[in-house]
Design an enzyme around this catalytic site. Structure first.
Site, PDB file in Angstrom:
ATOM      1  N   HIS A 438      -6.780   5.580  -4.210  1.00 47.86           N
ATOM      2  CA  HIS A 438      -6.321   6.510  -5.124  1.00 47.86           C
ATOM      3  C   HIS A 438      -5.978   5.835  -6.472  1.00 47.86           C
ATOM      4  CE1 HIS A 438      -2.045   5.432  -4.517  1.00 47.86           C
ATOM      5  NE2 HIS A 438      -2.487   5.253  -3.354  1.00 47.86           N
ATOM      6  N   CYS A 457      -1.937   2.835   1.861  1.00 47.83           N
ATOM      7  CA  CYS A 457      -2.964   3.268   1.228  1.00 47.83           C
ATOM      8  C   CYS A 457      -3.658   2.198   0.041  1.00 47.83           C
ATOM      9  CB  CYS A 457      -2.758   4.632   0.347  1.00 47.83           C
ATOM     10  SG  CYS A 457      -2.770   5.939   1.519  1.00 47.83           S
TER      11      CYS A 457
END
Length: 535
Positions: A438, A457
C-alpha cells in the site's frame, strides 16, 4: 597391501562412506539397492540415472572416481559442503579395494552414484527443506526435473563437473551469487580486512584524521578503491610494496568519498559518504560473515529461483526493497517498509489481483489487540473522529456502549483521507495474514536505512508507478489519474493476476547484477546456517 588387512580396510572405507549418507533424516537410503553397472534397478534414488545410462558403467576405474572427487569438491563454489558428499574419499576407497573383490567394488560404485545424485538434487532444489526451519512456510517448492539424458551423456564422457552444472538454477541471480562467493573467497585468501575502531562522531568528507588512513586501507582490502592491498600481517613486504603513496594521506578526499558511497550502496545503506554508526558497523563485518551470507543465500536461491515466473513482483523483506520484473524484460526497484521483528511480514507466494483506490482502513487484529484496545480501555472516546466502531454486520456502534474489556468481534475502521495510513491505494493479494502492499502518507520514512517499521504490511515508495506499470502490462483498461481524481473509494481489478513473492534475502543482486548485502532483521540466517552445517 593384501590379505586380511586390505580386506578389513576396504570394508571400513565402504562402511565409512555409507554411514554419513544413511544417517541423514532427509535422505533415507533404501537397503534394496542397485548397481548402475548392469543390475536391475531397485533403488528409486538411482533409477533415473540408471535408466539414462542404459546400463553403462561409471566407476570402474580409478580415474573416474578421481574426477568425481574433483567435481564434488567444486560444490564449495555453490556454498555447499563437499564433505557431505564424501569429496576426496572416493579414489582412496577404490585404491584400497582388492581388485578381485567385485562385490566390494559394486558397493563402492553404488555409494558413489548415490553421492552424485544427492549433489545433483541439492543443486537443483536446495539441501535443506525450508519447511523444517519454518513450519509456516508458504512458498511452493519447485518440482525439479533433472535433465537426466544430458547428465548421463556428460558422465559417460567423464565430464562430472558438467553434469553438476546441468543441475544448477539457470537464473542469472544464481550465477551472480556464485561469482560474489568466489570473489569473497579470494579476499579471504588475501587476509580479509581489519576493523575500524569505535568513534563517537561520524567521519565526514573533507576531514583530516588519523582514521582516514585506516578507512582507506579497509576499503582497498575489499577492492573498493580499484586496487587490492593485502593485509600487512598476512603478506608483509608484499603489502608494503603494493601500497600507493596516497594511502598515507589523512585527508578524506573525493576519491575516498566515492569509494565509501560505493560501499554503502553495496550494503543497503544511504550513500551519503558519511561514515556513521551503521556504515562503521557494516565496514567491521568480517569477510567470514560475508561468505556465510553468500552461502546461505545461494541455498535460498535454490529454493526460490526455479519457481519464479518471468514477470513478477518480488519483495525482499530483509533488504526492504521491491523489484518488479516486467514482461518486456525491464526491471524497476523501489524501497519498502516492512514489519518490525515482533510483527514480521510473512514470507509467501501469491498473486496481485486488484487495487483499492482511496481505501478505508479496517484495523487488523494484531494492531487492534495490541495498540488500539489498550487506548480504548483507558478512554473509549480516544479515537473519536478518527475511527468508526463497527459491529460484525457493519452497523455503527457507540464506543461508550461497548464493553472494551470484552469487546467481541467489533471492528475499527478509518475513512479515506489524508490521514489514512493506506494512502491513496492498496494492492491486494490472497493470503491468510491480512497483509497487502500500500501507499502511505508518511513518505519520509522511506529515507530511513532500517525500514522494519510496520505491523506486517508493506508500504511501497512510488506505489503509483508500480500500479501504472501493472495496468499496462496486464492489459487492464483504466485511467488511473481520472479515477483517483474522483476521490471516491473504488476497486480496480487487474485483467490478469501478477505473481507476487514475499521473500528473505540477506544478500541478493541488484538490477545491475551486483550483490547487495543486507541485515538479518528477523534472525533467519543462524538457523539456516546450522541446518546447512548439519547437512
Amino acid at each position: 597391501m593384501s590379505g586380511p588387512t586390505a580386506g578389513l580396510l576396504a570394508a571400513l572405507l565402504i562402511v565409512g562412506l555409507a554411514m554419513p549418507l544413511m544417517a541423514q533424516e532427509s535422505r533415507p537410503v533404501t537397503t534394496d539397492a542397485v548397481s548402475v553397472d548392469g543390475a536391475e534397478p531397485r533403488d528409486p534414488a538411482l533409477a533415473p540415472l540408471h535408466e539414462a545410462l542404459n546400463g553403462q558403467p561409471l566407476w570402474r576405474e580409478e580415474s573416474a572416481l578421481a574426477r568425481l572427487d574433483s567435481a564434488l569438491a567444486s560444490l564449495a563454489e555453490d556454498g555447499l559442503t563437499p564433505a557431505h558428499y564424501r569429496a576426496g574419499t572416493w579414489r582412496q576407497a577404490f585404491e584400497a579395494l582388492p581388485a578381485e573383490d567385485a562385490a566390494a567394488r559394486e558397493r563402492l560404485a553404488r555409494e558413489a552414484s548415490r553421492a552424485l545424485v544427492e549433489a545433483l538434487e541439492d543443486l537443483a532444489r536446495g539441501r535443506v527443506d525450508p519447511r523444517r526451519l519454518d513450519p509456516q512456510w508458504e512458498i511452493p517448492l519447485a518440482e525439479v526435473t533433472l535433465p537426466w539424458p544430458r547428465i548421463a551423456d556428460a558422465l559417460a564422457a567423464g565430464r562430472v563437473e558438467e553434469a553438476l552444472a546441468l543441475a544448477r538454477p539457470r537464473h542469472p541471480a544464481y550465477g551472480q551469487l556464485r561469482q560474489a562467493l568466489a570473489e569473497h573467497r579470494r579476499l579471504e585468501a588475501l587476509g580479509g580486512w581489519a576493523s575500524l575502531p569505535p568513534r563517537a562522531q561520524p567521519l565526514r568528507p573533507g576531514e583530516r584524521h588519523e582514521e582516514v588512513r585506516r578507512l582507506r586501507e579497509r576499503l582497498a582490502a575489499a577492492g573498493e578503491l580499484g586496487v587490492l592491498v593485502p593485509e600487512a600481517g598476512v603478506y608483509g613486504e608484499l603489502a608494503a610494496r603494493a601500497r600507493p603513496a596516497e594511502f598515507e594521506s589523512l585527508h578524506y578526499d573525493d576519491t575516498l568519498m566515492a569509494a565509501v558511497r560505493r560501499f554503502q550502496r553495496r550494503h543497503g545503506l544511504n550513500a551519503d559518504g558519511v561514515v556513521g554508526p551503521r556504515t562503521r558497523e557494516a565496514l567491521n563485518v568480517p569477510v567470514s560473515r560475508r561468505l556465510e551470507q553468500l552461502r546461505l543465500n545461494l541455498e535460498r536461491a535454490r529454493w526460490l529461483l526455479p519457481t519464479l515466473a518471468d514477470a513478477h513482483v518480488l519483495v525482499n523483506v530483509a533488504g526492504q526493497t521491491l523489484d518488479y520484473r516486467r514482461p518486456n524484460g525491464e526491471a524497476w526497484r523501489t524501497r519498502v517498509i516492512v514489519g518490525q521483528p515482533g510483527r514480521a511480514t510473512p514470507l509467501l507466494a501469491s498473486r496481485l489481483t486488484r487495487f483499492d483506490l482511496h481505501p478505508s482502513w479496517t484495523v487488523p487484529p494484531t494492531i487492534f489487540r495490541e495498540d488500539k484496545l489498550p487506548q480504548l480501555r483507558r478512554d473509549p472516546l480516544v479515537l473519536e473522529g478518527q475511527f468508526s466502531v463497527l459491529a460484525p454486520d457493519g452497523s455503527r456502534l457507540d464506543p461508550l456502549d461497548v464493553d472494551w474489556e470484552r469487546p467481541g468481534a467489533v471492528m475499527l475502521r478509518q475513512a479515506p483521507g489524508p490521514a489514512n495510513p493506506l494512502g491513496q491505494m492498496v494492492l491486494r493479494f490472497p493470503n491468510g495474514h491480512a497483509v497487502y502492499l500500500h501507499d502511505t502518507p508518511a513518505r519520509g520514512l522511506f529515507g530511513h536505512e532500517q525500514r522494519t517499521l510496520s505491523s506486517g504490511c508493506i508500504r511501497v515508495e512510488g506505489v503509483r508507478r508500480l500500479v501504472e506499470e501493472l495496468l499496462v502490462d496486464t492489459g487492464t483498461r483504466a485511467d488511473l489519474g481520472a479515477r483517483l481524481a474522483t476521490g471516491q473509494s473504488q476497486p480496480l481489478h487487474l485483467a490478469r493476476p501478477v505473481p507476487l513473492y514475499l521473500y528473505y534475502w540477506t544478500a541478493f543482486p541488484d538490477l545491475d547484477g551486483e550483490v547487495i548485502f543486507h541485515g538479518d532483521p528477523y534472525g533467519r540466517d543462524a538457523p539456516l546456517a546450522a541446518a546447512l552445517a548439519r547437512g
